[in-house]
Structures are given as structure tokens and as C-alpha cells.
Design an enzyme around this catalytic site. Structure first.
Site, PDB file in Angstrom:
ATOM      1  N   TYR A  44       2.646 -14.044 -22.196  1.00 23.96           N
ATOM      2  CA  TYR A  44       1.836 -12.679 -22.395  1.00 23.96           C
ATOM      3  C   TYR A  44       0.415 -12.853 -21.975  1.00 23.96           C
ATOM      4  O   TYR A  44      -0.190 -13.814 -22.185  1.00 23.96           O
ATOM      5  CB  TYR A  44       2.067 -12.398 -23.924  1.00 23.96           C
ATOM      6  CG  TYR A  44       2.885 -10.982 -23.984  1.00 23.96           C
ATOM      7  CD1 TYR A  44       2.523 -10.037 -23.326  1.00 23.96           C
ATOM      8  CD2 TYR A  44       4.102 -10.889 -24.854  1.00 23.96           C
ATOM      9  CE1 TYR A  44       3.303  -8.975 -23.412  1.00 23.96           C
ATOM     10  CE2 TYR A  44       4.966  -9.829 -25.030  1.00 23.96           C
ATOM     11  CZ  TYR A  44       4.534  -8.866 -24.359  1.00 23.96           C
ATOM     12  OH  TYR A  44       5.166  -7.815 -24.377  1.00 23.96           O
TER      13      TYR A  44
ATOM     14  N   GLU B 284      -1.806  -9.563 -21.730  1.00 29.77           N
ATOM     15  CA  GLU B 284      -2.528  -8.436 -21.380  1.00 29.77           C
ATOM     16  C   GLU B 284      -3.886  -8.727 -21.150  1.00 29.77           C
ATOM     17  O   GLU B 284      -4.634  -9.348 -22.082  1.00 29.77           O
ATOM     18  CB  GLU B 284      -2.324  -7.597 -22.845  1.00 29.77           C
ATOM     19  CG  GLU B 284      -0.701  -7.201 -22.802  1.00 29.77           C
ATOM     20  CD  GLU B 284      -0.417  -6.221 -24.253  1.00 29.77           C
ATOM     21  OE1 GLU B 284      -1.444  -5.935 -24.829  1.00 29.77           O
ATOM     22  OE2 GLU B 284       0.552  -5.649 -24.369  1.00 29.77           O
TER      23      GLU B 284
ATOM     24  N   ASP C 182      -0.961   5.628   0.726  1.00 28.30           N
ATOM     25  CA  ASP C 182      -0.001   4.801   0.058  1.00 28.30           C
ATOM     26  C   ASP C 182       0.755   4.074   1.351  1.00 28.30           C
ATOM     27  O   ASP C 182       1.252   4.830   2.009  1.00 28.30           O
ATOM     28  CB  ASP C 182       0.949   5.892  -0.641  1.00 28.30           C
ATOM     29  CG  ASP C 182       2.169   5.332  -1.109  1.00 28.30           C
ATOM     30  OD1 ASP C 182       2.471   4.101  -0.660  1.00 28.30           O
ATOM     31  OD2 ASP C 182       2.959   5.920  -1.817  1.00 28.30           O
TER      32      ASP C 182
ATOM     33  N   THR D 200       3.635  -1.517  -2.347  1.00 22.04           N
ATOM     34  CA  THR D 200       4.721  -2.286  -3.088  1.00 22.04           C
ATOM     35  C   THR D 200       4.707  -3.631  -2.234  1.00 22.04           C
ATOM     36  O   THR D 200       4.203  -3.492  -1.194  1.00 22.04           O
ATOM     37  CB  THR D 200       6.110  -1.687  -2.744  1.00 22.04           C
ATOM     38  OG1 THR D 200       6.246  -1.141  -1.439  1.00 22.04           O
ATOM     39  CG2 THR D 200       6.200  -0.481  -3.651  1.00 22.04           C
TER      40      THR D 200
ATOM     41  N   LYS E 292       8.631  -4.679   0.350  1.00 17.53           N
ATOM     42  CA  LYS E 292       9.140  -4.098   1.520  1.00 17.53           C
ATOM     43  C   LYS E 292       8.880  -4.965   2.961  1.00 17.53           C
ATOM     44  O   LYS E 292       9.262  -6.162   2.928  1.00 17.53           O
ATOM     45  CB  LYS E 292       8.967  -2.531   1.750  1.00 17.53           C
ATOM     46  CG  LYS E 292       9.357  -1.559   0.500  1.00 17.53           C
ATOM     47  CD  LYS E 292       8.805  -0.214   0.755  1.00 17.53           C
ATOM     48  CE  LYS E 292       9.327   0.533  -0.512  1.00 17.53           C
ATOM     49  NZ  LYS E 292       8.511   0.770  -1.450  1.00 17.53           N
TER      50      LYS E 292
ATOM     51  N   ARG F 196       9.560  -7.965  -5.904  1.00 14.48           N
ATOM     52  CA  ARG F 196       9.434  -6.507  -6.404  1.00 14.48           C
ATOM     53  C   ARG F 196       8.305  -6.139  -7.027  1.00 14.48           C
ATOM     54  O   ARG F 196       7.936  -7.071  -7.980  1.00 14.48           O
ATOM     55  CB  ARG F 196      10.732  -6.059  -7.216  1.00 14.48           C
ATOM     56  CG  ARG F 196      12.014  -6.391  -6.474  1.00 14.48           C
ATOM     57  CD  ARG F 196      13.244  -5.330  -7.074  1.00 14.48           C
ATOM     58  NE  ARG F 196      13.057  -4.045  -6.725  1.00 14.48           N
ATOM     59  CZ  ARG F 196      13.267  -3.796  -5.652  1.00 14.48           C
ATOM     60  NH1 ARG F 196      13.955  -4.283  -4.553  1.00 14.48           N
ATOM     61  NH2 ARG F 196      13.247  -2.596  -5.141  1.00 14.48           N
TER      62      ARG F 196
HETATM   63  N1  DSN Z   1      10.898   2.680  -2.360  1.00 13.94           N
HETATM   64  C1  DSN Z   1      11.089   3.975  -1.879  1.00 13.94           C
HETATM   65  C2  DSN Z   1      11.876   3.846  -0.558  1.00 13.94           C
HETATM   66  O1  DSN Z   1      12.950   3.539  -0.374  1.00 13.94           O
HETATM   67  O2  DSN Z   1      11.412   4.025   0.370  1.00 13.94           O
HETATM   68  C3  DSN Z   1      11.655   4.886  -2.623  1.00 13.94           C
HETATM   69  O3  DSN Z   1      10.978   4.964  -3.976  1.00 13.94           O
END
Ligand code: DSN
Length: 429
Positions: free
Chosen positions: A56, A58, A209, A235, A238, A244
Site C-alpha cells: 500500500y 497512498e 488524449d 493509456t 495500446k 494496462r
Molecule cells: N480503450 C478504448 C479503445 O478500445 O479504443 C475504449 O475505451
């Protein structure tokens, strides 16, 4: 069915072990064409499953609410330093559990409830957190949506590209506090400079984004928004090929508000195992071999788009600059919906996702489009030749979709192709 090289520690739980084996088999014997997925490296997977899952922490490095964070502080600092260096940013927050959390943390940190945000509409390529009525974002903030230009059948005129005249007109009319650039289903470069100019003209902040293109930016295959935007979210799983999770980069002046918004504003304890895996991925993305990988992603997507067009599919916007190809299925077969196409391709061992196309007459659940991506199978080693083969497998499966034996025949060919491209046999080569 074989087991994956990563589940050796799962003993005594036959049910979970069996499910992991099934998933390993699915991932390595069928085609992974979801544009937002990838195969993370063994090092990323090892860090995700490490002892850090026990801790933990925080707070932030040097300011934790629990003892025993001497090592964890170094892990999180390492991740932040690597990320700042990778994109040339002032400040990084590596704690968001996802891209959606990262986006909401930015809105919460920099805006008041009810403030106006100008972002891309879902059916034009935007994300749920860009103000879809289905997302909590639209209940807290007032979203105004921009879109893309109309479809063009004249190859000399770009169609279905971000309509900057529309962005500017809406910005001048609505005076948003924040403009969001970036998309989840858009296959062209998103130039940050025109967004910055419009934001400056109306006194708005600019958030980019970059969830989908973060890896391409890191590899030098997409323009870097960091010099232009106040905040960049993304993210890590990808095109960036990490665990993730999410992350935020921002200018120094916003750092305190962003950090406070992530914790304690939105999240509790950070996932330090995921943060260690993010650090591993940021290092991998700084290597020359990763730039070469991102070049191959784009080259494969261009080749894939050309081969799909030759099979009779209409490619939204006429092509691609990134890792994604968006198909309008109506020219191929007016009766074929995205939902049916996705289901048929699943039966053929080709994993895709249905997607709305600009001004889609069908609902988001049915759709007239399919979104395809090259990052995962490029990691597995496929090149333009294999993606041409995949295009004809897709067309074959969809043409013969009413005969199960025909779809099964495609599946056999898919299995044969995949058997030559195991992503973990010689990772990323
Ligand atoms: N992660 C996004 C995508 O598949 O583009 C959806 O939230």
C-alpha cells in the site's frame, strides 16, 4: 492446448490455470486486430506480477500515508523520470488506473462542475470520456462536440478529417474552459498546433488524449503534442505496449492540481506493480528498436488499408497515418452490420471490434463499421505480406458468412498463419 510461459506460479487453482491456458491459446492461435490491444513484453508481464502487488502506498514519493515505501518511492520516481524523458514533458503522474481515470482526473483537477469542454463526438471518433451521454463526464461537465468533414469520393479532397473550421467556430461561440484533442477511432495524424491556436484564441486550456497513439509518439511516428498541450493523457497498454493503465503529463503549473486530483481526488492506493511495469515499458519505448517497431506498425496499417480497399471495403478517410484502419462495411455489403461482421470474424478466429463510422445511421451497438489495428500482430512479427493475407481472410469469411463450413475453412487458414507468428517465441523481433 499448451499453457503460457507465465502461469508457472499458479498452482493449486486448476480452474484459473485452465482459463489462462484457454486465453493463451486464443491469443496465440487467432488474429488479434483490436487497435487498442498489444502483446506486452515478458519483462512488463513479470513486473505486473511482482511483489509490488503486496504494498500500500497512498500518496506520492516522499509523501506517503503508509510506512515501508522506501523501495516503492524509488520505483514510482523511476517511472516518472523515464516518462518525462520519453516525451519531453515537465511533470508526470503515473498512478491513473486507466485512460478514462486519467481524463476524468484532468477535468476534475482543472475545471469546476458545469464548465464547458469542447471535444470530439463519439460517432465521429471521440472517446466515451469526451462527453458521451453514457459517460459520467457528460453529467458533471457541459460538453460541446466537434466532428469530421463530410465523406469525399474525390481522392484529391480529404474527407472525414477533423473539421478545424467547426472546432474554431464552436470554440468562439461556446468559449470552453478546456479543448480536448485526441480520438479513439480516427486514423489520421492529429496535428496539435491548430488545436493550440484555437485554444489560445479563446483562452482555453488544451488537453491531448493520446491513448491510442502514445507509442507512435514515443517512437517518432506521430507528432508529439507535449510542446503544445497543457496536459497529455494516455493509456500504457495500446501502441505503447506496456501494462494496462493510464498516465498524465502536464506543464509544471498544473502539476499540483493534477496530482491532487488523481490522489486523493479520484483514486486510493496506486498499483505499484503496474507502475513498475510502466517503468519497464517506458524504457523499452526509448530504444531504437521500438521506433523501428512503430514504423512497421504504420507501414503495415497502410498496406492493410490498401489490401482491404482492393477487397471492396471503403476505408474511412481514404486511408491511414497511424496504427488503425476503419472500415465502412456498407460498400462491401449494404446489409452487413458491424455487429454481424465482428461475430462472423470471431468464429473465423479474427478478433476485431465493431465501431461507428462518421454519421453512422446505425446505433453504437449495431454500427456500420469495423475498427482494425496492426500493433499486436506487428509485435508478433507480421509484415505487409501477412496483412494482405489477413485482408483476404476477412473478405472471404464475410462473403461466405452464411455457411459454417466456409467460415471454418477460414479459421483453419487463420490458425496456420498464427502458428508461424507466436509473439513470445522471440519477443518483438
Ligand atoms: N480503450 C478504448 C479503445 O478500445 O479504443 C475504449 O475505451
Amino acid at each position: 492446448m499448451g499453457s503460457s510461459p507465465f502461469d508457472a506460479w499458479i498452482t493449486g487453482d486448476d480452474q484459473v490455470t485452465d482459463l489462462l491456458s484457454q486465453e493463451w491459446n486464443r491469443q496465440t492461435s487467432t488474429l488479434q486486430l483490436i487497435a487498442s490491444e498489444n502483446f506486452a513484453s515478458p519483462a512488463v508481464m513479470a513486473a505486473t506480477g511482482s511483489v509490488l502487488t503486496n504494498k500500500y502506498s497512498e500518496g506520492y514519493p516522499g509523501r506517503r500515508y503508509y510506512g515501508g515505501n522506501q523501495v516503492v518511492d524509488q520505483v514510482e520516481d523511476l517511472a516518472r523520470r523515464r516518462l518525462v524523458a520519453l516525451f519531453g514533458a515537465d511533470h508526470a503522474n503515473v498512478q491513473p488506473h486507466s485512460g478514462a481515470n486519467a481524463n476524468v482526473a484532468v477535468y476534475q483537477g482543472l475545471l469546476e462542475p458545469g464548465d464547458t469542454i469542447l471535444a470530439m463526438r463519439l460517432d465521429q471518433g471521440g472517446h466515451l470520456t469526451h462527453g458521451s451521454p453514457a459517460s459520467i463526464t457528460s453529467k458533471i461537465w457541459n460538453f460541446v462536440s466537434y466532428g469530421v468533414t463530410p465523406r469525399s469520393d474525390d481522392p484529391s479532397v480529404a474527407g472525414e478529417v477533423i473539421d478545424f473550421d467547426n472546432v474554431r467556430a464552436l470554440a468562439l461561440h461556446h468559449r470552453p474552459k478546456l479543448i480536448v484533442a485526441g480520438a479513439t477511432a480516427y486514423s489520421r495524424f492529429i496535428e496539435p498546433a491548430p488545436f493550440r491556436e484555437i485554444a489560445d484564441e479563446v483562452g482555453a486550456l488544451l488537453m491531448f488524449d493520446s491513448a491510442h497513439v502514445a507509442g507512435l509518439i514515443a517512437g517518432g511516428s506521430h507528432p508529439n503534442p507535449v510542446p503544445f498541450a497543457d496536459v497529455v493523457t494516455f493509456t500504457t497498454h495500446k501502441t505503447l505496449r506496456g501494462p494496462r493503465g493510464g498516465a498524465i503529463l502536464c506543464r509544471e503549473e498544473h502539476a499540483k492540481k493534477i496530482d491532487m486530483s488523481v490522489f486523493p481526488g479520484m483514486q486510493g492506493g496506486p498499483l505499484e506493480n503496474a507502475i513498475a511495469a510502466k517503468a519497464v515499458a517506458f524504457r523499452e519505448a526509448s530504444h531504437k528498436s521500438f521506433s523501428e517497431y512503430t514504423e512497421r506498425i504504420v507501414e503495415n496499417a497502410k498496406g492493410f488499408a490498401g489490401a482491404l480497399a482492393a477487397e471492396g471495403f471503403r476505408i474511412v478517410s481514404g486511408g491511414t497515418d497511424n496504427h488503425m484502419v476503419i472500415l465502412d462495411l456498407r460498400d462491401f455489403d449494404a446489409d452487413l452490420t458491424g455487429k454481424v461482421a465482428q461475430e462472423v470474424l470471431d468464429r473465423a478466429g479474427i478478433t476485431t471490434n465493431r465501431n461507428q463510422i462518421p454519421d453512422d445511421p446505425r446505433s453504437p451497438f449495431v454500427t456500420s463499421g469495423l475498427r482494425l489495428g496492426t500493433p499486436a500482430e506487428t509485435t508478433a512479427g507480421m509484415g505487409v505480406g501477412e496483412f494482405s493475407q489477413v485482408a483476404s481472410l476477412i473478405a472471404r469469411a464475410l462473403r461466405g458468412r452464411d455457411e459454417e463450413a466456409h467460415v471454418e475453412g477460414v479459421r483453419v487458414d487463420v490458425n496456420e498463419l498464427c502458428s508461424r507468428f507466436n509473439p513470445y517465441a522471440d519477443f518483438g523481433k
